[in-house]
Each structure stands twice: as C-alpha cells, then as structure tokens.
Design a protein around this motif. Structure first.
Motif, mmCIF file in Angstrom:
data_model
loop_
_atom_site.group_PDB
_atom_site.id
_atom_site.type_symbol
_atom_site.label_atom_id
_atom_site.label_comp_id
_atom_site.label_asym_id
_atom_site.label_seq_id
_atom_site.Cartn_x
_atom_site.Cartn_y
_atom_site.Cartn_z
ATOM 1 N N ARG A 655 0.815 -1.216 0.000
ATOM 2 C CA ARG A 655 0.000 0.000 0.000
ATOM 3 C C ARG A 655 0.857 1.279 0.000
ATOM 4 N NH1 ARG A 655 -5.261 -0.427 -1.478
ATOM 5 N NH2 ARG A 655 -6.138 -2.349 -0.625
ATOM 6 N N ARG A 656 2.152 1.153 -0.058
ATOM 7 C CA ARG A 656 3.001 2.339 0.029
ATOM 8 C C ARG A 656 2.734 3.309 -1.122
ATOM 9 N NH1 ARG A 656 8.213 2.519 2.653
ATOM 10 N NH2 ARG A 656 8.408 0.886 4.241
ATOM 11 N N GLY A 657 2.697 4.598 -0.789
ATOM 12 C CA GLY A 657 2.629 5.636 -1.806
ATOM 13 C C GLY A 657 1.312 5.702 -2.555
ATOM 14 N N LEU A 658 1.318 6.520 -3.591
ATOM 15 C CA LEU A 658 0.115 6.770 -4.378
ATOM 16 C C LEU A 658 -0.423 5.505 -5.036
ATOM 17 C CD1 LEU A 658 1.161 10.071 -6.188
ATOM 18 C CD2 LEU A 658 -0.661 9.852 -4.493
ATOM 19 N N LEU A 659 0.462 4.618 -5.459
ATOM 20 C CA LEU A 659 0.031 3.468 -6.240
ATOM 21 C C LEU A 659 -0.730 2.442 -5.419
ATOM 22 C CD1 LEU A 659 3.172 2.987 -8.493
ATOM 23 C CD2 LEU A 659 1.031 4.146 -9.036
ATOM 24 N N GLY A 660 -0.774 2.607 -4.110
ATOM 25 C CA GLY A 660 -1.576 1.728 -3.270
ATOM 26 C C GLY A 660 -2.857 2.367 -2.789
ATOM 27 N N GLN A 661 -3.175 3.565 -3.292
ATOM 28 C CA GLN A 661 -4.347 4.303 -2.810
ATOM 29 C C GLN A 661 -5.545 4.099 -3.738
ATOM 30 O OE1 GLN A 661 -3.294 8.385 -1.984
ATOM 31 N NE2 GLN A 661 -1.701 7.784 -0.521
ATOM 32 N N GLY A 662 -6.715 4.018 -3.133
ATOM 33 C CA GLY A 662 -7.932 3.731 -3.875
ATOM 34 C C GLY A 662 -8.264 4.755 -4.934
ATOM 35 N N SER A 663 -7.889 6.015 -4.727
ATOM 36 C CA SER A 663 -8.217 7.046 -5.714
ATOM 37 C C SER A 663 -7.559 6.764 -7.054
ATOM 38 C CB SER A 663 -7.766 8.418 -5.199
ATOM 39 O OG SER A 663 -6.357 8.442 -5.012
ATOM 40 N N VAL A 664 -6.319 6.294 -7.030
ATOM 41 C CA VAL A 664 -5.609 5.973 -8.269
ATOM 42 C C VAL A 664 -6.118 4.662 -8.851
ATOM 43 C CG1 VAL A 664 -3.356 5.396 -9.254
ATOM 44 C CG2 VAL A 664 -3.559 7.259 -7.591
ATOM 45 N N LEU A 665 -6.322 3.679 -7.998
ATOM 46 C CA LEU A 665 -6.701 2.353 -8.469
ATOM 47 C C LEU A 665 -8.117 2.329 -9.038
ATOM 48 C CD1 LEU A 665 -5.159 0.456 -5.446
ATOM 49 C CD2 LEU A 665 -4.262 0.475 -7.785
ATOM 50 N N MET A 666 -9.045 3.086 -8.447
ATOM 51 C CA MET A 666 -10.429 3.041 -8.905
ATOM 52 C C MET A 666 -10.627 3.879 -10.165
ATOM 53 S SD MET A 666 -13.894 3.233 -6.638
ATOM 54 C CE MET A 666 -14.246 4.983 -6.621
ATOM 55 N N GLN A 667 -9.966 5.016 -10.260
ATOM 56 C CA GLN A 667 -10.151 5.839 -11.461
ATOM 57 C C GLN A 667 -9.560 5.182 -12.699
ATOM 58 O OE1 GLN A 667 -7.393 9.174 -12.400
ATOM 59 N NE2 GLN A 667 -6.861 9.110 -10.230
ATOM 60 N N ALA A 775 6.968 -7.955 -10.482
ATOM 61 C CA ALA A 775 5.995 -8.971 -10.049
ATOM 62 C C ALA A 775 5.108 -8.426 -8.944
ATOM 63 C CB ALA A 775 6.712 -10.219 -9.583
ATOM 64 N N GLY A 776 4.730 -7.157 -9.050
ATOM 65 C CA GLY A 776 3.851 -6.589 -8.044
ATOM 66 C C GLY A 776 4.161 -5.136 -7.759
ATOM 67 N N PRO A 777 3.408 -4.531 -6.836
ATOM 68 C CA PRO A 777 3.565 -3.097 -6.554
ATOM 69 C C PRO A 777 4.964 -2.715 -6.087
ATOM 70 C CG PRO A 777 1.529 -3.938 -5.595
ATOM 71 C CD PRO A 777 2.285 -5.123 -6.075
ATOM 72 N N ALA A 778 5.608 -3.545 -5.271
ATOM 73 C CA ALA A 778 6.936 -3.200 -4.766
ATOM 74 C C ALA A 778 7.939 -3.114 -5.909
ATOM 75 C CB ALA A 778 7.388 -4.220 -3.725
ATOM 76 N N ASP A 779 7.888 -4.061 -6.839
ATOM 77 C CA ASP A 779 8.787 -4.021 -7.990
ATOM 78 C C ASP A 779 8.492 -2.818 -8.877
ATOM 79 O OD1 ASP A 779 10.046 -6.307 -7.165
ATOM 80 O OD2 ASP A 779 8.896 -7.650 -8.471
ATOM 81 N N LEU A 780 7.221 -2.483 -9.019
ATOM 82 C CA LEU A 780 6.858 -1.317 -9.820
ATOM 83 C C LEU A 780 7.428 -0.045 -9.203
ATOM 84 C CD1 LEU A 780 5.344 0.102 -12.096
ATOM 85 C CD2 LEU A 780 3.274 0.019 -10.688
ATOM 86 N N ARG A 781 7.329 0.086 -7.890
ATOM 87 C CA ARG A 781 7.906 1.260 -7.232
ATOM 88 C C ARG A 781 9.405 1.346 -7.484
ATOM 89 N NH1 ARG A 781 4.862 -0.307 -2.863
ATOM 90 N NH2 ARG A 781 6.733 -1.072 -1.784
ATOM 91 N N ARG A 782 10.102 0.216 -7.356
ATOM 92 C CA ARG A 782 11.552 0.225 -7.587
ATOM 93 C C ARG A 782 11.873 0.591 -9.034
ATOM 94 N NH1 ARG A 782 11.437 -3.891 -3.530
ATOM 95 N NH2 ARG A 782 10.847 -5.509 -5.026
ATOM 96 N N ALA A 783 11.053 0.117 -9.963
ATOM 97 C CA ALA A 783 11.286 0.457 -11.368
ATOM 98 C C ALA A 783 11.091 1.950 -11.614
ATOM 99 C CB ALA A 783 10.344 -0.359 -12.257
ATOM 100 N N LEU A 784 10.073 2.534 -10.987
ATOM 101 C CA LEU A 784 9.846 3.969 -11.142
ATOM 102 C C LEU A 784 10.949 4.778 -10.480
ATOM 103 C CD1 LEU A 784 5.976 4.167 -10.582
ATOM 104 C CD2 LEU A 784 7.217 4.401 -12.738
ATOM 105 N N LEU A 785 11.441 4.305 -9.346
ATOM 106 C CA LEU A 785 12.539 5.009 -8.680
ATOM 107 C C LEU A 785 13.811 4.939 -9.516
ATOM 108 C CD1 LEU A 785 11.981 3.967 -4.962
ATOM 109 C CD2 LEU A 785 11.560 6.209 -6.000
ATOM 110 N N ALA A 786 13.968 3.879 -10.305
ATOM 111 C CA ALA A 786 15.110 3.810 -11.212
ATOM 112 C C ALA A 786 15.025 4.891 -12.282
ATOM 113 C CB ALA A 786 15.184 2.424 -11.859
ATOM 114 N N HIS A 787 13.821 5.372 -12.539
ATOM 115 C CA HIS A 787 13.606 6.485 -13.471
ATOM 116 C C HIS A 787 13.113 7.721 -12.697
ATOM 117 C CE1 HIS A 787 14.226 4.035 -17.058
ATOM 118 N NE2 HIS A 787 13.437 3.110 -16.518
ATOM 119 N N SER A 788 13.627 7.895 -11.494
ATOM 120 C CA SER A 788 13.150 8.992 -10.641
ATOM 121 C C SER A 788 13.390 10.358 -11.257
ATOM 122 C CB SER A 788 13.814 8.920 -9.265
ATOM 123 O OG SER A 788 15.226 9.047 -9.381
#
Length: 856
Positions: A655-667, A775-788
């Motif tokens: 659930r860390r950060g924006l990508l775990g919040q319902g506002s982003v996931l539902m829209q 393979a999930g939200p944690a990996d996605l966060r790390r990938a985005l941080l690689a392109h921070s």
C-alpha cells in the motif's frame, strides 16, 4: 481607461464587455517564439551559481556541464585538448543518431511524427524543440524502442547530457520566459476570492459554466475563452452574491435545491448530520434575510411509484435541524406514493431563521444499528436496484432524494452576519457621514478585490454605482450596488498584468511586484494576496534578496496552502475522475459515493502532509503511511479504525505511496473489471510524462475479446488482454503500457487486495520496456525510482504549468532542469520546487507582445 458607469445591470454588462472583451482582442496570444538576447537575469533560488547580489530580475538557471563546460573552464594550454575531445564527442553523437534513430525517424517514415534526418546533435540548441523530445525519451530509456538494437547505456547518457548542455548553454544567453494571455478567475478561484473578500461561501457552479482543462489544469490561459454566456454568468453571480453578503430586506421567496448523490449509502450516519440519525444530507446555506422559510424533502421511490423501503419500515421519522438543533420532526407514511397530492415530498411548517450562513441537516431517526441478516448480502450502493425497495426479506429503508429551501416569507430584517461585518467597517450616524463612510468601505473592498491599492479612479467608478443604488433607498442599498459592480468588474474577474511602457514587442520584461504577488498568491492559495503580501509588494520588498523566499515560506506554512493538495495535486493526479467510475454494485458491494469521496480525501491529505512536512517528493511513491477513515479501512483491511474522521496510519508494503491508494486504483478501472491498460497509461502520463500514442483506428475494444475460454472457463483480465494483444496493431504499444498496469493487478476495481481474478490466480509478472522484471507493486515502485529523474521532472513540469497558468513549452526545459538540480541538492524537498519555480524567469517575467487594435 473605460469607467464603470452606473445605470442598470444592462449597462454594467456593456461596461464588462468594453473593459474585458476589448482587452481580450488586444492581447490575443501569438505563437511562442525565441526572444532577442537580453541581459542575464538574476535568480534567488533555482540556480547553479552563487547567491545573486539582487533579486531585481530572475536569473535563467542552467549552467553548462560535460565537455563544453570543461572548455569554458579550461586554461589556454588545455583548451586545444578539450576542443579536440569535444569534436570527437560530437562525431560520436552524430553517428549514434544516424545509426540508431534515423532508420525510423527519417523524412519518409517520420515515426512518431518526427524526422531526425537533418538533426545535428552538435547544434541541438538550433532545433531545441526536436532535441527536447529526444531528451525525454532517452531519459526514460524508451528510445531506441524495446526489441531493437541499442547502444550501451553510457553512450546514450552521454548523448543526452550533450543535448541538454547545448540547449542550456544557449538558454543562458537567450532566456525565453514565454508569456501567457490574461487569465480570468475560474470557478474555484472566484469562489475562494469571494470567500476571502466577503467571508461568504457560495456555490458558483450555479452561475458559471464548467472550466475547460488544458495540460490537465483548469487555470491555463490558452483555453480561458470569454463568451456572452460566461459574461452573463459573472453578472448573475455578482448580483446574487452582493445580495447575500450585504443582506436583502426586499428579498422575495425563491427555492434552492440540494441533491443527494444516488450512489450515496443512506443506511449509515452521514457526516454533518446529528448523532442518532442515518442517511439524509447536511449542507451550509446562506440566508439573505431574517424571515420564515420552509423545507421540502423528496424521498426516493420504486419503479412503480411507491416509497422505496416501505415494506421494511412502518414508523420512519425524518428530522430537520439548524446548527444541530431540531426544528422539525416529520412522520413518514409508508403508504405515500407519487400519485399523492404532494407525491413523495415531506414539507415542514414555516420556520423563522436569521440571515447569514446556517448549517442545515435533514436525516432519518436511526431505529437500529448492527449487522443486517438478509436473504441476500447487503450492498453499500443501496439504490443500485430500486426494484427491491418493496420486496420482503430484504432490508430497505427510505432514502432522501433532494432537499429544498424556500423563502423568505415575512421578512423582518437582516441580522448581523460575518459578511456584513466584513463590508460595513463604518456606519454613518448622520446624513453628512454617508459619503465618507461609503468611500472608506469601497476603497477597502476595491484594494482587496483588485489585488492592489485602489486608485482614485477605481473608487470614483464604484462610488457612482453607490450613488445610483442609494437613490430612493437607504445607505445599505447603495453599498450593495457598489459591491455588485465590484464583483462584476474586469479588474476582479480578470488577472491582468501591467506591461512596462517602454517594453518592445518580443522583449522580455520583469513583472511588477504587485503582479508578482498576485501570481504567488494564486499559485499557493488559489486566491488574491493578503494584506502582508500586498504591503511587501507595494514597498518593493519582493525585489530584495530573500524577500520572495520569505513570503513564499510564510504562505506555505499558512492553512490556505492546502490548495496545493485540493487544487494542484487533485488535478495533476486526476482525482476528479474518481467520481466518474461506478463499480458494479453486486461485484463490488463495498462501493458507494462515500467511499469515492473518502478516497479523494485520502490522497489530498496524503499530498498535504508531504507539503506540510516538506518531505522528499519521491515519498509520493514510497511513504509507508496514509490517511484513512472507517470506510477506507474496511477496503484496505486495516483493523481498529472506527468512525468518519481521518487518521494517519502505517500501511503494509503493497500500500506504500500513491500506487496503493484507492483514488488511483479506482479511477483507472472500469465498472466490472480492472484495466491494466488504463493503469499503465496513467503511470506513463501522470508520473513519467510520456503519454502513449492513441490506439490505431478500428482496433477492437477489450470487451470484444471473449471472456470465456472454449472449455467454459472464465478468463482473467490478463488472459483476455493476451488474446487482445495477438492483434499486431496492438502489440507494440501494449508491450510498453501493460507491464506497468499488470504490476497492480492484485488490486481490484475498488482497490481491495486480491489473489484471484475470475477464479484464476492473479499474475502480476511483467517486463518493463527497459528489461526490468516486475511482479507486483513493490517491484513497480523500484522500477519507477530507477527512473526517478523522469518522475521528478514530470512533477516539476506540472507544478510550473499550474503556477504560471500556461502550458510548458520546450524553451521552459532549461529552467526545469535547473530547478530539479537545485532541489536535488536539498533532498528534493517540496519547498525547493515551489521556491525554485517562484524564482524562475517563467514565473517572474513575461514577453511583450505587439498590441493590436480592431477597427471601429
């Protein structure tokens, strides 16, 4: 300058056109262009050099790096060697472009609408618009595209740095602050400005049409057109607001209606209604005068016209309260129907109410509380199917449809209100005191409304309206007429900025301190400057070293800076789209309007905490906390959270950060399934600033793909997507988009965590376009941080567009890179970006345009 002339509302409208539309014609935007060289401006925060001696003009920020910087710094002995290295680097970069780019981006193919056949990396500054497109894709690692031959990463980084250095060095010599046309107050700004000016909360949506979005924001000048319909809306708003603010002893009865969202659950307590009640509605309403008013409550019916919930309830009552005190208790006859004289309406007797803002509520008396044990499991979207509202075996209770206020009848006067205290700062005690008192009131209001000290001309124009309104009536009627004229004045509605008399067309110039103060206040507060900021600006204090930064930090610490979350972040993150999604009530029984509103509030509070605590902007992706109430906690499966109040909680890793919040996931979902494509597209557009191309024509929608295998097995969303991607026209783009969205596939439509989809185990595995496995939200966060660097640049671009009220152009990128670089030195704190933008040339300067006139 044209004066406001008192006569009638029609004359006021004519004046509005004369002052507003004529200026619009004179300031019609021209295409942005590079300006002539100007003296190097100074800048206080977002720069790479030493602290400037003065902040008289903002300095364009970038400093050259790499080999070209070495050439600048080299002594005469080393210069030849550096020059030789530079030539070799240019040849290497030119060969890279020719070998890896021109094959697709040539005059014939023009992939992506771009040809690099004649592009010379050594002179990138001469084609800066093309070079900036290349830089964006190279920084993201998207070019060359996946699946084709690529040079080493170090080589691409060298090319990117060379392009940036060439452009940034040229920007030092030829700064281009750009320009915008005038801006008008949009709905939110007008509403906030009225609140600050008159201590009055009004719903301007009843008067002004919806604002058009440009670059994702509703305050961007290039789409703020002005039409007769819009002009009429501002005039109607001025008339109504002035009557509410000053009070209206001659008010006639009228009706105001508030609707309850159909998706709102009314089986639970509604925030703002008295405890011990359920459902209903709570509103803040401003009454124009002391007098008698009636309230009408319309209830929902079944398809056959009967009262919804009539079977389950026989003794329902509805309470109407004012400021928490009950003023009426209405019994509900379960036999009523739409065919009755009053239909499904309940009407109170007349009730005497004082003028001013009052908190009103209409809610049902709660008869029981606890789990409902029905034949069918209950859902929160209780009106999803009104046919069961009269069915036995299901608990269905009456629901409020809308709430209306009618009046006043028998006006007895106008009580003291916050607005009247704000307006009537003096009272005449004899006839000779009226004009001096009226002048004092008008001068005070005009200074706040026009966002600068009021001139004699301003005061005299409004005093003419006062005189016209005073004829045959009293002092307050005259003041009300002046307030109405002030609210309709182009000087209030438009955000004009003065141009120095000697500025020539195409020449950059520094904004006046008063105009700069207005920009700063609308940036941080979405309203005009307060008394302190106006005082500092009038004294030239924003030009002094540290003057602008001091005011910026003061304003960031003020409660009004919440607009950075409720306005900027809300639009950047597209939170307005949350209410557009209505998940299937049977598939997702936890959804109702209250959940959607809570999700939006969660993200606003989360972003506000990042601003208030001046945190690293990347905490938007990595923070281990959020803000939840009971509604959200139920979906997130967080224990021990009870009630409607939001509180800060620690969240699990997924659930860390924006990508775990319902506002982003539902829209980014649809009604009955998740949408990895929409989620991936949202990440690319909102976080990475690289929108995917639109789908080619005649491509079938995912819904056209079979949802059931030949064996009869239901297909998961991923399995249907893989069938869809077999279409060659879809595969290339989906290869980039889908892995981003699939990494979030464990979240369902409403943002709840799941491990299965249609009976199949959720598969969140994917490979990013740069080869990164996820393979999930944690990996996605790390990938985005690689392109921070791309995430931070995109955030800065959006914040700058919101701040300056225009779209970001290629010539703004050197400033953005400098702001980002300076912020990195300060831990990427939010204040560094805010102050960096406030000190940038784009914020503090403009470019003079040729003034055109129309033939009379």
């Amino acid at each position: 300058m044209t004066k406001l002339t008192p006569a009638s509302l029609g004359t006021l409208g004519t004046t509005f056109v004369a002052m507003g539309l004529s200026v619009l014609a004179q300031t019609k935007p021209a295409l942005a262009r590079q300006s002539a060289p100007v003296p190097r401006p100074a800048m206080a925060v977002a720069h790479s050099g030493a602290t400037p001696h003065t902040a008289a003009t903002p300095r364009v920020e970038p400093q050259p790096e790499g080999l070209k910087a070495d050439l600048v710094r080299a002594g005469p002995i080393q210069a030849d060697h550096v020059q030789a290295d530079l030539v070799r680097a240019d040849l290497i970069h030119a060969n890279i472009v020719k070998q890896y780019c021109v094959g697709c981006h040539n005059d014939k193919g023009k992939a992506g609408g771009l040809s690099l056949a004649s592009f010379d990396p050594a002179h990138a500054d001469q084609q800066a618009d093309v070079a900036e497109k290349m830089i964006r894709k190279l920084r993201l690692g998207m070019m060359p595209p996946p699946g084709v031959r690529r040079p080493p990463a170090a080589t691409l980084n060298s090319l990117t740095a060379s392009l940036e250095t060439s452009i940034d060095s040229a920007a030092l010599l030829h700064p281009t602050p750009g320009r915008r046309t005038f801006q008008r107050l949009n709905r939110a700004e007008y509403q906030r400005a009225v609140h600050d000016l008159l201590a009055l909360d009004v719903d301007v949506n009843a008067f002004l049409p919806p604002d058009t979005l440009s670059a994702g924001f509703d305050n961007v000048a290039d789409v703020q057109t002005f039409s007769p319909t819009l002009m009429e809306g501002y005039l109607r708003a001025a008339s109504r607001i002035s009557a509410l603010a000053a009070g209206d002893r001659n008010a006639s009865a009228s009706e105001t209606t508030f609707k309850v969202p159909r998706t709102q659950s009314q089986m639970i307590h509604i925030d703002g209604t008295p405890w011990g009640t359920r459902g209903g509605i709570a509103v803040l309403h401003t009454f124009p005068a002391d007098g008698e008013y009636t309230f009408r409550i319309m209830l929902h019916g079944t398809p056959t016209g009967q009262l919804f919930g009539s079977v389950s309830s026989r003794n329902e009552q509805l309470e109407v309260s004012i400021n928490g005190e009950r003023v009426a208790l209405l019994d509900i006859d379960y036999k009523i129907s739409e065919t009755d004289k009053n239909g499904l309406n309940l009407v109170t007797p007349r009730i005497h109410i004082k003028a001013g803002p009052q908190h009103l509520a209409a809610a049902f008396i709660e008869r029981s509380e606890g789990p409902i044990d029905d034949l069918v499991a209950p859902i929160d979207y209780t009106l999803a199917d009104t046919e069961y509202g009269d069915a036995a075996g299901l608990t269905a209770l009456p629901h409020v449809r809308d709430f209306s206020i009618t009046g006043p009848y028998k006006v007895t006067g106008v009580s003291d209100t916050p607005s009247r205290r704000k307006i009537f700062i003096c009272r005449p005690t004899r006839p000779g005191d009226e004009i001096p008192c009226a002048r004092k009131i008008v001068q005070s209001l005009a200074g706040d409304a026009y966002r600068r000290p009021a001139s004699n001309e301003d005061v005299e124009s409004l005093m003419e309206f006062y005189g016209e309104g005073r004829k045959g009536r009293d002092f307050e009627a005259g003041i009300k007429a002046a307030v109405q004229a002030l609210l309709a004045s182009p000087k209030f509605v438009f955000r004009f900025e003065s141009r120095p008399a000697g500025a020539k067309a195409g020449q950059p110039y520094r904004l006046s301190d008063l105009d700069l103060a207005s920009r700063l206040s609308f940036f941080l507060w979405q309203s005009g400057p307060d008394a302190e900021l106006q005082k500092v600006a009038a004294a030239g204090g924003l030009r002094l070293p540290g003057g602008l930064e001091k005011q910026g930090r003061r304003m960031l610490a003020d409660a009004r800076a919440e607009s950075l979350s409720t306005r900027f972040a809300s639009q950047w993150l597209r939170l307005q789209d949350v209410e557009k999604i209505h998940p299937d009530a049977l598939l997702f029984p936890s959804f109702d309007n209250g959940l959607a509103e809570s999700y939006k509030k969660e993200t606003e509070l989360f972003f506000d905490s990042i601003v208030r605590e001046d945190r690293n902007i990347l905490d938007l992706l990595t923070a281990d906390f959020t803000y939840v109430n009971e509604r959200i906690a139920r979906v997130y499966r967080l224990p021990n959270i009870i009630g409607e109040s939001f509180r800060r909680v620690t969240v699990p890793d997924e659930r860390r950060g924006l990508l775990g919040q319902g506002s982003v996931l539902m829209q980014t979902a649809v009604a009955d399934r998740t949408s990895p494509v929409q989620r991936g597209k949202w990440i690319m557009e909102v976080l990475l600033g690289s929108p995917p191309p639109p789908p080619p024509p005649n491509v079938p929608a995912l819904e056209d793909t079979k949802g059931v295998a030949d064996t009869g097995k239901l297909l998961s969303t991923r399995e249907r997507m893989e069938e869809h991607r077999k279409n060659p026209a879809c595969a290339s783009c989906h290869r980039v988009i889908d892995p981003l969205g699939l990494a979030l596939e464990n979240f369902d439509v409403v943002g709840a965590w799941r491990i299965k989809d249609n009976g199949a185990a959720v598969d969140a595995d994917g490979v990013l376009y740069d080869g990164t496995r996820m393979a999930g939200p944690a990996d996605l966060r790390r990938a985005l941080l690689a392109h921070s660097d791309s995430v931070i640049r995109t955030f800065t671009e959006n914040l700058m567009a919101y701040a300056i009220g225009r779209r970001i152009e290629y010539y703004d990128q050197p400033s953005i890179r400098a702001i980002v670089k300076k912020a990195a030195e300060n831990g990427n704190r939010v204040s560094s970006f805010v102050l960096g933008i406030a000190n940038s040339a784009a914020f503090q300067m403009s470019t003079a345009e040729a003034v055109t006139t129309t033939a009379q």
